[in-house]
Design an enzyme around this catalytic site. Sequence first.
Site, PDB file in Angstrom:
ATOM      1  N   ASP A 192      51.905  72.489  52.190  1.00  0.00           N
ATOM      2  CA  ASP A 192      52.244  71.795  50.950  1.00  0.00           C
ATOM      3  C   ASP A 192      53.006  72.695  49.988  1.00  0.00           C
ATOM      4  OD1 ASP A 192      51.080  69.510  51.864  1.00  0.00           O
ATOM      5  OD2 ASP A 192      49.172  69.802  50.826  1.00  0.00           O
ATOM      6  N   GLY A 193      52.687  73.982  49.982  1.00  0.00           N
ATOM      7  CA  GLY A 193      53.393  74.911  49.109  1.00  0.00           C
ATOM      8  C   GLY A 193      54.875  74.994  49.440  1.00  0.00           C
TER       9      GLY A 193
ATOM     10  N   ARG B 270      37.974  70.749  23.182  1.00  0.00           N
ATOM     11  CA  ARG B 270      37.623  72.166  23.172  1.00  0.00           C
ATOM     12  C   ARG B 270      37.075  72.515  24.546  1.00  0.00           C
ATOM     13  NH1 ARG B 270      36.513  70.243  18.127  1.00  0.00           N
ATOM     14  NH2 ARG B 270      37.153  71.535  16.334  1.00  0.00           N
TER      15      ARG B 270
ATOM     16  N   HIS C 152      57.942  74.049  46.830  1.00  0.00           N
ATOM     17  CA  HIS C 152      59.095  74.910  46.539  1.00  0.00           C
ATOM     18  C   HIS C 152      60.404  74.154  46.757  1.00  0.00           C
ATOM     19  CE1 HIS C 152      56.376  78.437  46.538  1.00  0.00           C
ATOM     20  NE2 HIS C 152      57.346  79.027  45.885  1.00  0.00           N
TER      21      HIS C 152
ATOM     22  N   ASN D 115      52.684  67.726  41.708  1.00  0.00           N
ATOM     23  CA  ASN D 115      51.222  67.699  41.766  1.00  0.00           C
ATOM     24  C   ASN D 115      50.581  67.586  40.389  1.00  0.00           C
ATOM     25  OD1 ASN D 115      50.932  67.724  44.497  1.00  0.00           O
ATOM     26  ND2 ASN D 115      50.208  69.835  44.659  1.00  0.00           N
ATOM     27  N   GLU D 116      50.753  68.625  39.564  1.00  0.00           N
ATOM     28  CA  GLU D 116      50.057  68.620  38.283  1.00  0.00           C
ATOM     29  C   GLU D 116      50.638  69.625  37.309  1.00  0.00           C
ATOM     30  OE1 GLU D 116      48.924  71.706  40.530  1.00  0.00           O
ATOM     31  OE2 GLU D 116      47.625  70.008  41.034  1.00  0.00           O
TER      32      GLU D 116
ATOM     33  N   ALA E 187      35.936  72.389  32.022  1.00  0.00           N
ATOM     34  CA  ALA E 187      34.813  72.987  31.286  1.00  0.00           C
ATOM     35  C   ALA E 187      34.880  72.678  29.796  1.00  0.00           C
ATOM     36  CB  ALA E 187      34.766  74.499  31.528  1.00  0.00           C
TER      37      ALA E 187
END
Length: 265
Positions: free
Chosen positions: A45-46, A148, A50, A122-123, A185
């Site tokens: 996928d990388g 936050r 690219h 992707n993101e 988080a």
Amino acid sequence: MRFTVTSRGDDVSNTLQQKIKRYLLDFGLTLDEQEPDIVITVGGDGTLLHAFHRYTSRLEDTAFVGIHTGHLGFYADWVPDEVEKLVIHIAKTPYQIVEYPLLEVVVRHTDESESKRLLALNECTVKSQEGSLVSNVEIKGDVFEVFRGDGLCISTPSGSTAYNKALGGAILHPSLASIQISEMASINNRVYRTIGSPLVLPQHHTCLIKPLNQVELQVTIDHFTLAYKRVKSIQCRVAEEKIRFARFRPFPFWKRVKESFIGDS
């Protein structure tokens, strides 16, 4: 037809890359690294990510097809043993175009300097370089929450199987023109509250991230990491552009998800 072949760079992928080039040239196709009609990626996928970023200016004219030699080939339809079959298809068979939505990211600065527009397959992730990210999150022009926490991840449907999934986000089918916002988080207590759940926004909705403290931000676009100072806002929405994949045989999305994450039962 004009083509190019990109490789992950390992010995297996490089050997396949040269083999595919020879075969397609023998079939009379033209090798063109600048303006290809089809881009064949050999790796994982990388490698395809690219290639996508290299040819973002040609998305309306270029289709992609992947051969999987890596550890995860979510975007790759073919394996090395099928190279000869794929080459014959490319040379002699009209292919179906399957389009996936992309993410548009616009970074604006407090000094009103020129904005930066980026595309992600992707993101995009947004984090503070100095402690927690504190920012307003606006949806369709209205403040939705004050976030936050460690950061935010905004993903495409095809990217929902990547970092978004690790954050507990939903897997979305690429036929849904949408983006998904997932928290990293987040801080939730009696004083600070966030939604604490992934949000899925349709095509006509825009997410605006406005930092409340002037810190340096770390913004990732797929595999690229960028640092920005004096950020006024980061706008995210479904892009007008789409990535085009060349399909020579059916490969259902949910089958791809199962094979990538569950395997044979």
